[in-house]
Design a protein around this motif. Sequence first.
Motif, short mmCIF file in Angstrom:
data_model
loop_
_atom_site.label_atom_id
_atom_site.label_comp_id
_atom_site.label_asym_id
_atom_site.label_seq_id
_atom_site.Cartn_x
_atom_site.Cartn_y
_atom_site.Cartn_z
N ARG A 130 0.82 -1.09 -0.10
CA ARG A 130 0.32 -0.11 -0.02
C ARG A 130 1.07 1.34 -0.20
NH1 ARG A 130 -3.33 -0.92 5.30
NH2 ARG A 130 -2.98 -2.80 4.88
N ILE A 132 0.65 5.09 1.60
CA ILE A 132 -0.13 5.77 2.36
C ILE A 132 0.49 7.39 1.93
CG2 ILE A 132 -0.72 6.64 4.75
CD1 ILE A 132 -0.32 3.82 5.56
N ILE A 217 -3.99 4.91 0.10
CA ILE A 217 -4.85 5.73 1.19
C ILE A 217 -4.29 7.34 1.49
CG2 ILE A 217 -5.45 6.05 3.90
CD1 ILE A 217 -5.09 2.86 3.88
N VAL A 219 -4.11 10.85 2.94
CA VAL A 219 -4.54 11.77 4.49
C VAL A 219 -4.07 13.23 3.91
CG1 VAL A 219 -3.92 11.94 6.82
CG2 VAL A 219 -4.16 9.78 5.82
N GLN A 244 -8.56 3.41 -3.97
CA GLN A 244 -8.16 4.54 -3.26
C GLN A 244 -9.26 4.58 -1.95
OE1 GLN A 244 -6.52 8.20 -5.08
NE2 GLN A 244 -6.22 6.95 -7.03
N GLN A 245 -8.45 5.15 -0.73
CA GLN A 245 -9.61 5.81 0.16
C GLN A 245 -9.01 7.29 0.36
OE1 GLN A 245 -9.13 3.77 3.84
NE2 GLN A 245 -10.88 5.17 4.62
N ARG A 246 -9.68 8.27 0.53
CA ARG A 246 -9.33 9.63 0.71
C ARG A 246 -9.80 10.28 2.12
NH1 ARG A 246 -9.25 12.06 -5.71
NH2 ARG A 246 -8.46 10.11 -6.43
N ILE A 247 -9.02 10.50 2.99
CA ILE A 247 -9.35 11.03 4.27
C ILE A 247 -8.92 12.59 4.48
CG2 ILE A 247 -9.03 10.70 6.88
CD1 ILE A 247 -8.30 7.87 5.94
N PHE A 277 -2.58 7.36 12.09
CA PHE A 277 -2.01 6.50 11.38
C PHE A 277 -1.93 5.28 11.45
CE2 PHE A 277 1.00 10.32 10.52
CZ PHE A 277 0.26 10.63 9.53
N GLN A 280 -4.32 3.02 9.41
CA GLN A 280 -4.18 3.20 8.04
C GLN A 280 -3.05 2.11 7.56
OE1 GLN A 280 -6.37 4.63 6.93
NE2 GLN A 280 -6.77 5.89 8.87
N THR A 283 -5.40 -1.19 8.35
CA THR A 283 -6.95 -1.45 7.82
C THR A 283 -7.18 -2.20 6.44
OG1 THR A 283 -8.55 -0.04 7.39
CG2 THR A 283 -6.94 0.49 6.41
#
Length: 287
Positions: A130, A132, A217, A219, A244-247, A277, A280, A283
């Motif tokens: 992944r 981050i 991911i 952040v 993707q995951q966008r936070i 963190f 992330q 997860t």
Amino acid sequence: MPKNLSNAFQLTTAPGRQISVHHYPAEHAQKVVIMAPAMAVPHSYYRAYCEWLAAQGYHVLGFDYYGIGASGNGTTKQRNSSITEWAHHDAQAVLNHALDNYPDLPTVWFAHSIGGQIFGLLERHHEVERMITIATGTGFWRDTQPKLKYSSWFLWRGIVPWLVPLAGYFPGQRLGMIGDVPKSAMLQWRRWCLHPDYVVGAEHAYQRYAAVRTPIISVSFSDDELLTPRNIQAMHDFYKNAPQQRIEVRPEQFQLEQLGHFGIFRPHAEQLWRELFAPQLQTPLPQ
């Protein structure tokens, strides 16, 4: 938290080119985390965070791009490098080192700012578990924060074209901005920041970024003094085939007044790192 945990070594990344790498070992490590730094930010800025990661059970590799911090001999003027050379030589060598020396452990590319921008220029990205990204977006000047927009235009159009050739590098420390940057890196960054599609357009790398399928991911911070949501969205949209995951993080979520582009890595933020963190890193990956 214990200090001075790192083992520093020199890594040859190209003929006549070495960079400084710091390994923070962990007992019974569960993953390898590569801490990819932001533009002109030395690894020492991330040391406390890397020590904390190692204490959580991760092998950590931090490094300085050539011409930044502890990497290379001589002055920034003498240690010239482009950003694509940072990617193709330095970042690639660190990634290869992690993948080759820890083949049984998942590798995480933990990228601050430009560290996430250059991921699409690397080989072997398909072997990374992944990525981050932290405060990673394009640098296209029109999309930056309003108060920076025209000062950015003046930097790229008025200052850099004459100052960098004159000085032989960008003396950012003297100017109180960015930090010292090698000549070729600064001129290339100028070209990127003046292009609407930033690195991807300037380097004709659309297909390379589209080829990345490593889960991402992102952040970002609502009070980032440099980037707007448009910058952040545009950069991650180039990784169009990566799950993707966008936070977006707001400082008030953690009872803080500000975080900004750099604040998350300041020392004594262990509780914040644990809350933000740690999940992330473990997860389930975006699908």
